[in-house]
Motif scaffolding. Structure first.
Motif, PDB file in Angstrom:
ATOM      1  N   ASN A  65      33.726  34.679  50.860  1.00 58.48           N
ATOM      2  CA  ASN A  65      33.865  33.855  49.663  1.00 58.48           C
ATOM      3  C   ASN A  65      33.533  34.707  48.449  1.00 58.48           C
ATOM      4  O   ASN A  65      32.404  35.154  48.277  1.00 58.48           O
ATOM      5  CB  ASN A  65      32.919  32.656  49.751  1.00 58.48           C
ATOM      6  N   THR A  83      33.819  33.797  45.222  1.00 61.34           N
ATOM      7  CA  THR A  83      33.577  33.011  44.017  1.00 61.34           C
ATOM      8  C   THR A  83      32.546  33.709  43.130  1.00 61.34           C
ATOM      9  O   THR A  83      31.519  34.168  43.610  1.00 61.34           O
ATOM     10  CB  THR A  83      33.055  31.610  44.386  1.00 61.34           C
ATOM     11  N   ILE A 118      44.513  29.423  53.081  1.00 58.52           N
ATOM     12  CA  ILE A 118      44.158  30.108  51.829  1.00 58.52           C
ATOM     13  C   ILE A 118      43.064  29.292  51.155  1.00 58.52           C
ATOM     14  O   ILE A 118      43.271  28.117  50.828  1.00 58.52           O
ATOM     15  CB  ILE A 118      45.375  30.250  50.915  1.00 58.52           C
ATOM     16  N   TRP A 140      38.927  28.831  46.558  1.00 55.36           N
ATOM     17  CA  TRP A 140      38.241  29.668  45.573  1.00 55.36           C
ATOM     18  C   TRP A 140      39.106  30.817  45.074  1.00 55.36           C
ATOM     19  O   TRP A 140      38.787  31.458  44.062  1.00 55.36           O
ATOM     20  CB  TRP A 140      36.919  30.204  46.133  1.00 55.36           C
ATOM     21  N   PHE A 141      40.218  31.112  45.726  1.00 49.82           N
ATOM     22  CA  PHE A 141      41.107  32.167  45.243  1.00 49.82           C
ATOM     23  C   PHE A 141      41.543  31.907  43.805  1.00 49.82           C
ATOM     24  O   PHE A 141      41.647  32.822  42.990  1.00 49.82           O
ATOM     25  CB  PHE A 141      42.344  32.294  46.134  1.00 49.82           C
ATOM     26  N   SER A 142      41.831  30.656  43.482  1.00 47.10           N
ATOM     27  CA  SER A 142      42.328  30.338  42.138  1.00 47.10           C
ATOM     28  C   SER A 142      41.250  30.473  41.070  1.00 47.10           C
ATOM     29  O   SER A 142      41.536  30.406  39.878  1.00 47.10           O
ATOM     30  CB  SER A 142      42.901  28.917  42.106  1.00 47.10           C
ATOM     31  N   LEU A 180      39.572  33.243  40.712  1.00 49.81           N
ATOM     32  CA  LEU A 180      39.542  34.670  40.336  1.00 49.81           C
ATOM     33  C   LEU A 180      40.506  34.887  39.180  1.00 49.81           C
ATOM     34  O   LEU A 180      41.602  35.423  39.337  1.00 49.81           O
ATOM     35  CB  LEU A 180      39.909  35.534  41.541  1.00 49.81           C
ATOM     36  N   LEU A 224      42.358  38.254  38.340  1.00 50.46           N
ATOM     37  CA  LEU A 224      43.095  38.914  39.412  1.00 50.46           C
ATOM     38  C   LEU A 224      44.510  39.282  38.978  1.00 50.46           C
ATOM     39  O   LEU A 224      45.239  38.463  38.419  1.00 50.46           O
ATOM     40  CB  LEU A 224      43.155  37.997  40.632  1.00 50.46           C
ATOM     41  N   LEU A 268      46.876  40.973  44.649  1.00 53.58           N
ATOM     42  CA  LEU A 268      46.268  40.438  45.852  1.00 53.58           C
ATOM     43  C   LEU A 268      47.042  40.939  47.062  1.00 53.58           C
ATOM     44  O   LEU A 268      48.237  40.673  47.214  1.00 53.58           O
ATOM     45  CB  LEU A 268      46.287  38.911  45.828  1.00 53.58           C
ATOM     46  N   MET A 304      46.985  40.761  51.083  1.00 53.70           N
ATOM     47  CA  MET A 304      46.356  40.020  52.173  1.00 53.70           C
ATOM     48  C   MET A 304      47.272  39.962  53.389  1.00 53.70           C
ATOM     49  O   MET A 304      47.317  38.955  54.092  1.00 53.70           O
ATOM     50  CB  MET A 304      46.019  38.594  51.714  1.00 53.70           C
ATOM     51  N   PHE A 356      47.636  28.325  43.356  1.00 51.39           N
ATOM     52  CA  PHE A 356      47.390  29.741  43.666  1.00 51.39           C
ATOM     53  C   PHE A 356      48.151  30.658  42.710  1.00 51.39           C
ATOM     54  O   PHE A 356      47.680  31.731  42.353  1.00 51.39           O
ATOM     55  CB  PHE A 356      47.817  29.998  45.112  1.00 51.39           C
TER      56      PHE A 356
END
Length: 950
Positions: free
Chosen positions: A280, A282, A302, A305-307, A309, A312, A315, A317, A330
């Motif tokens: 995580n 965050t 997914i 908490w990705f959104s 960042l 960014l 990415l 992955m 996202f």
């Protein structure tokens, strides 16, 4: 009487012999070194390298203190005689691929060596344990050689070490840590850079290696054979900005506290055997580049908490077991550029939503289970969905066609001219001149750049490099970049051509100065490019004639002369002491009464400085108050030279900026600063205590400012957390200082280099404007501008001044507007090829709360619970300051009134003195940065420059 005259002549002769014998000890060993080398410079003739000014050899008081011979095609081996040059402080032999053999253990005898730079040579064999016997060493760069064996634990004894780069060798074994009396790398608490990539290191990363005491910025362990888990102690090093652990054999969970690393910009964990849950992240508000590909994480969707960042851009992955649908939100991350999620188990219908990032360039989701795609106008054209069920029936859709991203063919275009037709081995420069360029490869180890087709980012890199060359007055006409390539290590490679000015070829001095600037990281690229190194090609086109052979005096003869001279001088040295003492008294009296008696107006600095009240210090006085300029008193180094903290006999703390001998910043900036600061006095301007122009030294003595630069606080380097109230107070203080210069100084003064690194914060975080080396008086009467050569700092520079060369007070206003935008965003003026003014304007919506600027605000402000009262008006003032033409910008007095009004609206008394110190704002300044260090400007500076800027 005749006998006395004869005795006096004998005395003079013997004293001369004594001095010669002191010189000869270095001559002997330097010539012995030369006997093992080929292709030494043609200037290496005569028997005295100091008197005969051998290229690359710098002497102080007839002792060799610096050897900088980078990139001149030297070959051979370095003998143990190097260890006898006891006064040597700098050794740079980089980019000489013909230098081979092992590194002699005698290197450990150089007790005063501060920089050892051997980048891109052909050295091999083990690193000697004696490296740990260099107490002054702060910069150690041994990368890109063939060194083998283990990392010597003794390196842990180098308490002043700042830079440790041993990457791209064949080093093996484990990473050493301390164990009882045995030292280890965990003791390097002052180090900022651990560059260990592309070796054969094995074993676990020791948990003991990291602690909260460490101040590391870069930890680069990529492409080794490290095993075990990632130690949780890594989360204690909250200063980290770049972390590469990819291409190892690490396993287990990623520590849950990794999100404590809130300053991380680039994070590489790919190509390991990590098998726990997705970490995580965050809270990583400034994370630009994230690569966790090719691991065995527990299958998961997914995570939401990705959104969060919001910084960014890239990415990566692929092949990590992602499943489920891709959330619409996202794709709304504002700066998102590249997304690679191929070879997972994603399914459902792909939908970017209506508010996806307009920066999206590449989305690779090949080899998943995606069934559908909601097409929206303007969706990213480089969308790859091959290998998904959707492409079974839609094979002709562009997103179902096989697509691979190729490297860019970018090269620097001509500068509004037609390329010249050149002869053999010559190249047409961007200015369309035929010459023999200095070439090589720039390698960026952790770039946050994915779009290699974006010419803007490379133009920014070229511009920053040219600016740096001009700043250091190097003989460079232009530079060109080409063939950007992402290699198998995720490094960014760029070919670099550097073209000479004034001639079609470089001489050896020009090449060594340019090479030194790159080998010791004096040049700092834009932030998005990250850490780098340079590998030079051989330069075979030196100007000047062929190498002349020379005959050197035999070592035995020199030693014999030296010993004989010393014995004879012992009989008369006592008689010389009295004469020397009398001479010293006379010289000190002359200096006190006329400090600029030796000023040379023919060196381009004009007539003698005209001062009003500045105190003249002798060299001996400043030597005493800094404990002989001891290492303990040193607080940093910059383009001008070294900065020392001192204490005057009255107890006053001072900062002493000491120019290095031969500084290219030179007498003009020295003269400008002491003349201006000796006649201006304001609480928001840094105070000049005095100066020293004595014994060949140029030193400026200022009041000591304890909390460094505004830039340091905004970047988090000082540990001081600036709230909104404090930012308003800093803005007002700096504005009042500039208002004084423009309206109350007689004649008015234009600062010409207003930027966040030239605004200092005292113990109560009051702002003080500093660095007047580029300043210009406006003149008498109704004069409104000064026509002058363009100087300043890219990103802060008034475009009208840049175009017309007419400098006005409004040029400072423009720069101050950029500083105001920095204060609310904590971003660099030019970051990732984007200009801060444009970013703020694009984000603004005056119909919404806070002008809709939360996405560009400094996370410290945007996540704060305090009310940002007056922010909208603050931004409006800043944008008026950065209008294209000066007549549309306010005066500094108007800016002061506006800031005062904003503060009153927020319930803050603009004239109240702060009662709290910087300790109230989460910690005093830390580290070795110092506010009097110049960086990134068009003029001033002598290599080596401040390494901390990197």
């Amino acid at each position: 009487m005749d006998i006395r005259i004869k005795l006096l002549l004998v005395l003079v002769l013997f004293i001369h012999v004594l001095l010669a014998s002191g010189q000869n000890q270095d001559i002997v060993y330097l010539q012995a070194l030369m006997d093992n080398l080929k292709n030494t410079p043609p200037s290496w003739v005569g028997s005295d390298p100091c008197e005969d000014k051998w290229d690359g050899i710098t002497c102080t008081d007839s002792r060799v203190t610096s050897i900088t011979l980078a990139s001149i095609n030297l070959s051979g081996e370095i003998s143990g005689d190097i260890g006898q040059l006891s006064e040597l402080q700098m050794l740079d032999l980089s980019y000489n691929k013909g230098l081979t053999g092992s590194l002699t253990s005698d290197i450990g005898n150089l007790n005063k060596l501060s920089s050892l730079i051997l980048v891109g040579c052909g050295f091999n064999g083990p690193l000697p344990d004696s490296l740990g016997s260099l107490p002054q060493l702060s910069y150690l760069a041994l990368n890109s050689n063939g060194f083998t064996g283990r990392i010597p634990p003794s390196i842990g004894k180098l308490t002043k070490l700042y830079w440790l780069d041993i990457a791209d060798n064949k080093l093996s074994g484990s990473i050493p840590v301390s164990d009882g009396p045995t030292p280890g790398l965990d003791l390097l608490v002052n180090a900022k850079h651990f560059h260990f990539g592309k070796n054969q290191l094995s074993g676990e990363i020791p948990p003991q290696l990291f602690s909260s005491k460490m101040t590391l910025k870069h930890v680069l362990f990529e492409d080794n054979q490290l095993t075990g888990t990632i130690p949780s102690t890594l989360g204690l090093v909250q200063t980290l900005e770049v972390l590469r652990l990819d291409r190892n054999q690490l396993s287990g969970d990623v520590p849950s506290n990794i999100n404590n690393l809130t300053l991380i910009n680039q994070l590489f964990l790919s190509n390991n055997k990590l098998d726990g849950p997705l970490p995580n992240l965050t809270g990583m508000a400034v994370l630009n580049y994230l690569d966790m590909s090719n691991n065995s994480f527990i299958a998961s969707k997914i995570p939401p908490w990705f959104s969060s960042l919001q910084s960014l851009t890239t990415l990566m992955m692929q092949e990590i077991g992602l499943q489920g649908e891709v959330p619409v939100e996202f794709f709304s991350i504002p700066q998102l550029d590249t997304v690679v999620l191929r070879d997972n188990k994603l399914n459902g219908t792909l939908d970017f939503g209506a508010s996806y990032s307009n920066h999206l360039r590449l989305i690779d989701m090949s080899n998943n289970n995606i069934l559908g795609f909601t097409q929206r106008s303007g969706y990213p054209k480089n969308l790859i969905l091959t290998g998904n069920p959707i492409c079974t029936e839609n094979a002709r859709e562009s997103f179902c066609e096989h697509s691979t991203e190729s490297n860019s063919t970018y090269s620097t275009p001509p500068n509004n001219c037609i390329p010249a037709t050149c002869g053999l081995y010559q190249v047409s420069s961007p200015n369309c001149k035929c010459s023999y360029p200095y070439t090589g490869t720039l390698v960026f180890r952790a770039p946050s750049i994915s779009d290699l087709g974006n010419s803007t980012i490379f133009t920014s890199l070229q511009s920053s490099m040219m600016t740096s060359f001009e700043m250091h007055k190097l003989p460079v006409d232009s530079v060109s970049l080409g063939n950007p390539t992402k290699n198998a290590d995720d490094y960014l490679d760029l070919t670099l051509n550097i073209f000479p000015s004034g001639d079609e070829r470089f001489n050896r001095t020009g090449i060594t100065r340019i090479a030194f600037m790159l080998s010791n990281q004096t040049y700092k690229p834009p932030h998005a490019f990250g850490p780098y190194f340079f590998i030079a090609d051989n330069y075979d086109s030196f100007s000047g004639g062929p190498k002349r052979r020379h005959k050197s005096m035999s070592i035995g003869a020199i030693i014999g002369v030296s010993v004989g001279g010393c014995v004879l001088v012992l009989f008369v040295v006592i008689a010389g002491i009295y004469a020397y003492h009398q001479k010293g008294r006379a010289e000190r009296a002359i200096i006190k009464n006329s400090p600029f008696a030796s000023w040379d107006p023919d060196k381009g600095s004009g007539g003698r400085p005209q001062l009003k009240g500045a105190r003249s210090f002798t060299f001996e006085e400043l030597k005493a108050c800094t404990n002989n300029f001891s290492a303990a008193a040193n607080v940093g180094s910059g383009g001008y030279g070294m900065v020392y903290r001192g204490s005057l006999p009255n107890g006053q703390l001072v900062a002493i900026k000491r120019a290095q001998h031969g500084s290219t910043q030179g007498g003009l900036e020295f003269k400008t600063e002491i003349e201006l600061l000796s006649r201006v006095h304001h609480k928001n301007l840094v105070s000049l205590v005095g100066f020293c122009f004595d014994a060949g030294e140029q030193m400026l003595v200022y009041e000591f400012i304890v909390n460094g630069t505004l830039k340091d606080s905004l970047s988090g380097r000082t540990g001081i957390r600036l709230d909104w109230m404090r930012r308003l107070k800093i803005t007002l203080g700096a504005a009042r200082g500039l208002q004084y210069l423009h309206e109350l100084a007689d004649p008015p003064i234009i600062h010409r280099d207003v930027k966040s690194t030239n605004i200092l914060l005292d113990e109560r975080l009051n702002a003080k404007v500093s660095d007047f080396g580029l300043s210009k008086p406006l003149g008498e009467g109704d004069q409104t501008h000064v026509t002058t050569q363009v100087k300043g700092t890219m990103g802060y520079m008034d475009p009208e001044y840049y175009m017309t060369q007419q400098l006005t007070e409004k040029s400072d206003v423009y720069s101050f507007g950029i500083v105001m935008l920095e204060l609310i965003t904590a971003r660099n003026p030019i970051e990732k090829g984007k200009y801060i003014v444009r970013q703020v304007k694009e984000a603004m919506d005056t119909e919404k709360d806070l002008h809709n600027l939360r996405e560009v605000l400094d996370p410290i402000l945007s996540l704060s619970t305090e009310q940002l009262q007056g922010l909208e008006r603050f931004v409006d003032v800043a944008l008026r300051c950065v209008q294209e033409t000066g007549n549309r910008r306010p005066k500094m007095s108007d800016v002061v009134k506006e800031i005062e009004n904003i503060m009153e609206m927020a319930g803050i008394n603009p004239d109240a003195e702060s009662t709290s110190t910087s300790e109230s704002y989460e910690g005093k300044s830390k580290g070795n940065n110092h506010p009097y260090l110049n960086d990134f400007s068009y003029s001033g500076g002598l290599l080596p420059a401040d390494l901390e800027a990197k």
